[in-house]
Design an enzyme around this catalytic site. Structure first.
Site, PDB file in Angstrom:
ATOM      1  N   LYS A 102      42.809  19.041  27.118  1.00  0.00           N
ATOM      2  CA  LYS A 102      41.660  18.143  27.222  1.00  0.00           C
ATOM      3  C   LYS A 102      40.401  18.932  26.885  1.00  0.00           C
ATOM      4  O   LYS A 102      40.176  20.012  27.411  1.00  0.00           O
ATOM      5  CB  LYS A 102      41.590  17.595  28.656  1.00  0.00           C
ATOM      6  CG  LYS A 102      40.562  16.524  28.874  1.00  0.00           C
ATOM      7  CD  LYS A 102      40.652  16.018  30.315  1.00  0.00           C
ATOM      8  CE  LYS A 102      39.621  14.943  30.594  1.00  0.00           C
ATOM      9  NZ  LYS A 102      39.671  14.500  32.016  1.00  0.00           N
ATOM     10  N   HIS A 104      37.225  17.867  27.321  1.00  0.00           N
ATOM     11  CA  HIS A 104      36.034  17.448  28.060  1.00  0.00           C
ATOM     12  C   HIS A 104      36.383  17.432  29.551  1.00  0.00           C
ATOM     13  O   HIS A 104      37.526  17.671  29.929  1.00  0.00           O
ATOM     14  CB  HIS A 104      35.566  16.067  27.604  1.00  0.00           C
ATOM     15  CG  HIS A 104      36.593  14.995  27.810  1.00  0.00           C
ATOM     16  ND1 HIS A 104      37.656  14.803  26.957  1.00  0.00           N
ATOM     17  CD2 HIS A 104      36.733  14.071  28.797  1.00  0.00           C
ATOM     18  CE1 HIS A 104      38.401  13.796  27.381  1.00  0.00           C
ATOM     19  NE2 HIS A 104      37.871  13.340  28.502  1.00  0.00           N
TER      20      HIS A 104
END
Length: 221
Positions: A102, A104
């Site tokens: 991921k 963010h």
């Protein structure tokens, strides 16, 4: 076969997760039985399954600090087992991985508790051992120690393709490669005993010869 193993095989059969007939495995073998933990797909069954994981783990006496569930099936199994352990007075953290990092928020591939101490990997079965290898690498990269693997069913069959079969099963190869135990709730011996023992359901007993022949061809001790 001890009561826990017998109860598990019976539970898997009644839930339709352990089936008999003719199935093609990932290795391309025609198997007389098939086990798919993904079919434990409703709350009550998943709760019962988690109890089997928790009881087996406690009975094993293995020392561990937290649980790790490899994506994807291991995510549900590890989290459900953590809940079942807590209900029995053993509150432990758990984590799992994303298949893709991921970029963010918190970022990274690991979700849940920080990997630390002795980490137990929880999955459904071990086929090629790829999931275990990737899990071991992630755990070690975090500075933690993989201490074992807990699975639902050990098929107890030699890995590799026909004509080039290994002397060992995938479970045995994991044990040898990483120097840690692989614990299973049930295995092929338990399955065969369940369908062939005194008082066995005739509908299941009819598959005894086929399962025994499959074990003779592909099985390990």
């Amino acid at each position: 076969m001890n009561n826990l193993r017998q109860e598990f095989i019976e539970f898997a059969v009644k839930a339709g997760v352990l089936r008999f007939g003719e199935f093609v495995t990932k290795a391309g073998r025609t198997s007389p039985y098939f086990f798919n933990a993904g079919l434990f797909n409703e709350g009550a069954a998943l709760g019962q399954l988690a109890q089997f994981y928790a009881r087996t783990l406690i009975d094993s006496g293995l020392q561990f600090d937290m649980l790790f569930g490899p994506a994807y099936k291991g995510i549900t199994l590890a989290s459900a087992t953590a809940v079942a352990l807590a209900a029995q007075g053993r509150n432990v953290p758990f984590a799992y991985n994303r298949k893709e990092a991921k970029d963010h928020g918190e970022g990274g591939t690991i979700v849940g508790a920080a990997l630390q101490g002795r980490v137990l990997i929880i999955d459904d079965v071990i086929s090629a051992g790829t999931s275990v290898r990737e899990s071991v690498e992630m755990i070690r990269a975090a500075g933690a120690t993989p201490c074992g693997v807990l699975i639902a069913l050990d098929r107890m069959e030699r890995s590799g393709k026909d004509g080039a079969l290994s002397a060992n099963s995938a479970v045995q190869e994991v044990t040898q490669a990483y120097g840690m135990p692989v614990i299973s709730i049930g295995n092929l011996s338990d399955l065969l005993e369940y369908i062939s023992g005194a008082g066995a359901n005739p509908e299941l007993a009819q598959y005894t010869a086929a399962v025994a022949a499959y074990r003779e061809r592909y099985g390990v001790a």
